[in-house]
Design a protein around this motif. Structure first.
Motif, PDB file in Angstrom:
ATOM      1  N   UNK A  81       0.782  -1.225   0.000  1.00 19.72           N
ATOM      2  CA  UNK A  81       0.000   0.000   0.000  1.00 19.72           C
ATOM      3  C   UNK A  81       0.816   1.278   0.000  1.00 19.72           C
ATOM      4  N   UNK A  82       2.096   1.184  -0.287  1.00 19.51           N
ATOM      5  CA  UNK A  82       2.937   2.379  -0.315  1.00 19.51           C
ATOM      6  C   UNK A  82       3.684   2.472  -1.645  1.00 19.51           C
ATOM      7  N   UNK A  83       3.692   3.660  -2.197  1.00 15.13           N
ATOM      8  CA  UNK A  83       4.482   3.940  -3.389  1.00 15.13           C
ATOM      9  C   UNK A  83       5.812   4.499  -2.909  1.00 15.13           C
ATOM     10  N   UNK A  84       6.889   3.841  -3.295  1.00 10.82           N
ATOM     11  CA  UNK A  84       8.217   4.236  -2.820  1.00 10.82           C
ATOM     12  C   UNK A  84       9.125   4.551  -3.995  1.00 10.82           C
ATOM     13  N   UNK A  85       9.905   5.609  -3.817  1.00  2.05           N
ATOM     14  CA  UNK A  85      10.929   5.953  -4.792  1.00  2.05           C
ATOM     15  C   UNK A  85      12.184   5.190  -4.406  1.00  2.05           C
ATOM     16  N   UNK A  86      12.895   4.627  -5.391  1.00  4.63           N
ATOM     17  CA  UNK A  86      14.124   3.905  -5.058  1.00  4.63           C
ATOM     18  C   UNK A  86      15.278   4.355  -5.930  1.00  4.63           C
ATOM     19  N   UNK A  87      16.468   4.116  -5.398  1.00  3.80           N
ATOM     20  CA  UNK A  87      17.718   4.268  -6.146  1.00  3.80           C
ATOM     21  C   UNK A  87      18.547   3.023  -5.871  1.00  3.80           C
ATOM     22  N   UNK A  88      19.157   2.518  -6.923  1.00  3.50           N
ATOM     23  CA  UNK A  88      19.990   1.328  -6.803  1.00  3.50           C
ATOM     24  C   UNK A  88      21.290   1.570  -7.550  1.00  3.50           C
ATOM     25  N   UNK A  89      22.414   1.400  -6.848  1.00  5.86           N
ATOM     26  CA  UNK A  89      23.722   1.579  -7.434  1.00  5.86           C
ATOM     27  C   UNK A  89      24.259   0.224  -7.873  1.00  5.86           C
ATOM     28  N   UNK A  90      24.554   0.101  -9.136  1.00  4.12           N
ATOM     29  CA  UNK A  90      24.968  -1.180  -9.705  1.00  4.12           C
ATOM     30  C   UNK A  90      26.298  -1.664  -9.140  1.00  4.12           C
ATOM     31  N   UNK A  91      27.282  -0.789  -9.041  1.00  3.73           N
ATOM     32  CA  UNK A  91      28.615  -1.231  -8.621  1.00  3.73           C
ATOM     33  C   UNK A  91      28.644  -1.731  -7.180  1.00  3.73           C
ATOM     34  N   UNK A  92      27.803  -1.176  -6.306  1.00  5.40           N
ATOM     35  CA  UNK A  92      27.821  -1.580  -4.895  1.00  5.40           C
ATOM     36  C   UNK A  92      26.613  -2.428  -4.505  1.00  5.40           C
ATOM     37  N   UNK A  93      25.569  -2.386  -5.316  1.00 11.30           N
ATOM     38  CA  UNK A  93      24.339  -3.104  -4.979  1.00 11.30           C
ATOM     39  C   UNK A  93      23.509  -2.403  -3.919  1.00 11.30           C
ATOM     40  N   UNK A  94      23.919  -1.183  -3.517  1.00 12.97           N
ATOM     41  CA  UNK A  94      23.197  -0.436  -2.494  1.00 12.97           C
ATOM     42  C   UNK A  94      21.823  -0.020  -3.017  1.00 12.97           C
ATOM     43  N   UNK A 100       6.841   7.705  -0.648  1.00 12.31           N
ATOM     44  CA  UNK A 100       6.264   8.910  -1.230  1.00 12.31           C
ATOM     45  C   UNK A 100       4.774   9.030  -0.961  1.00 12.31           C
ATOM     46  N   UNK A 101       4.080   7.891  -0.979  1.00  9.37           N
ATOM     47  CA  UNK A 101       2.636   7.921  -0.849  1.00  9.37           C
ATOM     48  C   UNK A 101       2.203   6.653  -0.145  1.00  9.37           C
ATOM     49  N   UNK A 102       1.415   6.798   0.914  1.00 11.56           N
ATOM     50  CA  UNK A 102       0.912   5.641   1.651  1.00 11.56           C
ATOM     51  C   UNK A 102      -0.600   5.606   1.494  1.00 11.56           C
ATOM     52  N   UNK A 103      -1.102   4.503   0.989  1.00 16.11           N
ATOM     53  CA  UNK A 103      -2.545   4.360   0.736  1.00 16.11           C
ATOM     54  C   UNK A 103      -3.157   3.441   1.781  1.00 16.11           C
TER      55      UNK A 103
END
Length: 113
Positions: A81-94, A100-103
């Motif tokens: 029920x939550x829309x989340x923004x993500x970032x993923x770094x390929x070299x580290x896997x972080x 952002x929005x909880x329904x």
């Protein structure tokens, strides 16, 4: 033995083409549109594996794009029920998530008759 020289008209045409090619602006890096050129298949596979390893289902990805200059994928996930923004770094896997929005689901509306 000498190589034959191109005809004068052909040489002039080739010179114009060369000048035109050199005069063209350098294309801007790909940004903005979400197309397969911005979502390479190998990157997608690694991203989904990283999401699975983090306990997030790969079917939760709503949209994503690849930034080759920074070596990271950015996008949106839908989970519980939550829309989340993500970032993923390929070299580290972080992987970082920002909600952002909880329904919240409530009972459906009933029509009064």
């Amino acid at each position: 033995m000498q190589q034959p020289r191109p005809a004068p008209r052909l040489k002039a045409a080739l010179d114009q083409i060369g000048a035109w090619v050199l005069d063209q602006p350098v294309p801007q890096p790909l940004e903005g549109q979400c197309c397969d050129r911005l979502r390479p298949h190998q990157i997608r596979r690694e991203l989904l594996q990283s999401l699975e390893a983090s306990g997030l289902g790969s079917d939760n990805v709503v949209e994503w794009r690849w930034d080759a200059r920074q070596g990271q994928a950015r996008g949106w996930l839908w989970q519980a029920g939550a829309l989340q923004r993500f970032r993923w770094w390929r070299h580290s896997g972080q992987l970082t998530l920002h909600e952002q929005l909880h329904c919240i689901t409530t009972a459906p509306l009933h029509a009064l008759t």
